[in-house]
Design a protein around this motif. Sequence first.
Motif, PDB file in Angstrom:
ATOM      1  N   ARG A   1      -3.601   6.465   0.955  1.00  0.00           N
ATOM      2  CA  ARG A   1      -4.217   6.089  -0.327  1.00  0.00           C
ATOM      3  C   ARG A   1      -3.207   6.188  -1.469  1.00  0.00           C
ATOM      4  O   ARG A   1      -3.208   5.356  -2.373  1.00  0.00           O
ATOM      5  CB  ARG A   1      -5.450   6.954  -0.586  1.00  0.00           C
ATOM      6  CG  ARG A   1      -6.567   6.645   0.417  1.00  0.00           C
ATOM      7  CD  ARG A   1      -7.719   7.608   0.322  1.00  0.00           C
ATOM      8  NE  ARG A   1      -8.393   7.502  -0.968  1.00  0.00           N
ATOM      9  CZ  ARG A   1      -9.222   8.414  -1.438  1.00  0.00           C
ATOM     10  NH1 ARG A   1      -9.489   9.502  -0.739  1.00  0.00           N
ATOM     11  NH2 ARG A   1      -9.803   8.246  -2.611  1.00  0.00           N
ATOM     12  N   LEU A   2      -2.327   7.197  -1.436  1.00  0.00           N
ATOM     13  CA  LEU A   2      -1.292   7.322  -2.471  1.00  0.00           C
ATOM     14  C   LEU A   2      -0.302   6.164  -2.399  1.00  0.00           C
ATOM     15  O   LEU A   2       0.096   5.606  -3.417  1.00  0.00           O
ATOM     16  CB  LEU A   2      -0.541   8.654  -2.326  1.00  0.00           C
ATOM     17  CG  LEU A   2      -1.308   9.902  -2.738  1.00  0.00           C
ATOM     18  CD1 LEU A   2      -0.578  11.159  -2.271  1.00  0.00           C
ATOM     19  CD2 LEU A   2      -1.538   9.937  -4.236  1.00  0.00           C
ATOM     20  N   VAL A   3       0.085   5.798  -1.182  1.00  0.00           N
ATOM     21  CA  VAL A   3       1.001   4.658  -1.011  1.00  0.00           C
ATOM     22  C   VAL A   3       0.350   3.382  -1.534  1.00  0.00           C
ATOM     23  O   VAL A   3       0.971   2.617  -2.276  1.00  0.00           O
ATOM     24  CB  VAL A   3       1.418   4.503   0.472  1.00  0.00           C
ATOM     25  CG1 VAL A   3       2.155   3.186   0.694  1.00  0.00           C
ATOM     26  CG2 VAL A   3       2.283   5.677   0.910  1.00  0.00           C
ATOM     27  N   LYS A   4      -0.913   3.176  -1.184  1.00  0.00           N
ATOM     28  CA  LYS A   4      -1.619   1.965  -1.626  1.00  0.00           C
ATOM     29  C   LYS A   4      -1.802   1.924  -3.139  1.00  0.00           C
ATOM     30  O   LYS A   4      -1.879   0.848  -3.725  1.00  0.00           O
ATOM     31  CB  LYS A   4      -2.976   1.851  -0.928  1.00  0.00           C
ATOM     32  CG  LYS A   4      -2.851   1.435   0.524  1.00  0.00           C
ATOM     33  CD  LYS A   4      -4.212   1.268   1.168  1.00  0.00           C
ATOM     34  CE  LYS A   4      -4.063   0.798   2.591  1.00  0.00           C
ATOM     35  NZ  LYS A   4      -5.359   0.616   3.251  1.00  0.00           N
ATOM     36  N   ALA A   5      -1.868   3.094  -3.776  1.00  0.00           N
ATOM     37  CA  ALA A   5      -1.986   3.132  -5.240  1.00  0.00           C
ATOM     38  C   ALA A   5      -0.747   2.500  -5.871  1.00  0.00           C
ATOM     39  O   ALA A   5      -0.831   1.910  -6.944  1.00  0.00           O
ATOM     40  CB  ALA A   5      -2.175   4.565  -5.731  1.00  0.00           C
ATOM     41  N   GLY A   6       0.392   2.605  -5.215  1.00  0.00           N
ATOM     42  CA  GLY A   6       1.617   1.920  -5.654  1.00  0.00           C
ATOM     43  C   GLY A   6       2.147   2.352  -7.012  1.00  0.00           C
ATOM     44  O   GLY A   6       2.759   1.559  -7.707  1.00  0.00           O
ATOM     45  N   ARG A   7       1.929   3.603  -7.397  1.00  0.00           N
ATOM     46  CA  ARG A   7       2.353   4.043  -8.722  1.00  0.00           C
ATOM     47  C   ARG A   7       3.622   4.886  -8.704  1.00  0.00           C
ATOM     48  O   ARG A   7       4.255   5.053  -9.729  1.00  0.00           O
ATOM     49  CB  ARG A   7       1.220   4.806  -9.386  1.00  0.00           C
ATOM     50  CG  ARG A   7       0.068   3.826  -9.664  1.00  0.00           C
ATOM     51  CD  ARG A   7      -1.238   4.454  -9.966  1.00  0.00           C
ATOM     52  NE  ARG A   7      -1.252   5.311 -11.122  1.00  0.00           N
ATOM     53  CZ  ARG A   7      -2.332   5.984 -11.491  1.00  0.00           C
ATOM     54  NH1 ARG A   7      -3.439   5.880 -10.812  1.00  0.00           N
ATOM     55  NH2 ARG A   7      -2.290   6.760 -12.541  1.00  0.00           N
TER      56      ARG A   7
END
Length: 153
Positions: free
Chosen positions: A140-146
């Motif tokens: 989920r952190l990777v997908k957030a892309g921030r």
Amino acid sequence: MTEQQPHQFERGTDGPKVIVVGVDGSDSSFRAAAYAGGLARRQHALLAVVYVQPVMAAGAALGVPIAETTDEIAEGLVAYIREATERVKGIYDVRWEFHTFRGDPFSGLVTAADELKADAVVVGASEQAGHRIVGSVAVRLVKAGRWPVTVVP
């Protein structure tokens, strides 16, 4: 004559200045902390160690002292981290801070990374089988892309 722009916060332009690592007491989170500590040392960055205290409304409704238990976990993690840093003091010096946020692990780490202006986030790989279906915090952190996210096995 060139017009000067007002100074704005920049992420990752001169190497990371703040590296956030999520710890929860699991072996993979301690491996992530060790890895992040090495990165912070080599980059002369601040290591922000983050524990996200779960908020369990159902447990609280049943009279279970959840806050006390998670506070004890946080205190135990701080003590463990202090011991580890004392063992390597003078050999490896790392600037670090410990932060506690409340909520689910994903939201807590996002809040921590935003508030601390993280240049990178490091987490341990999930050790729970159910995350293959729902999705792990790391994914989920990777997908957030921030931020750049490193997942340590």
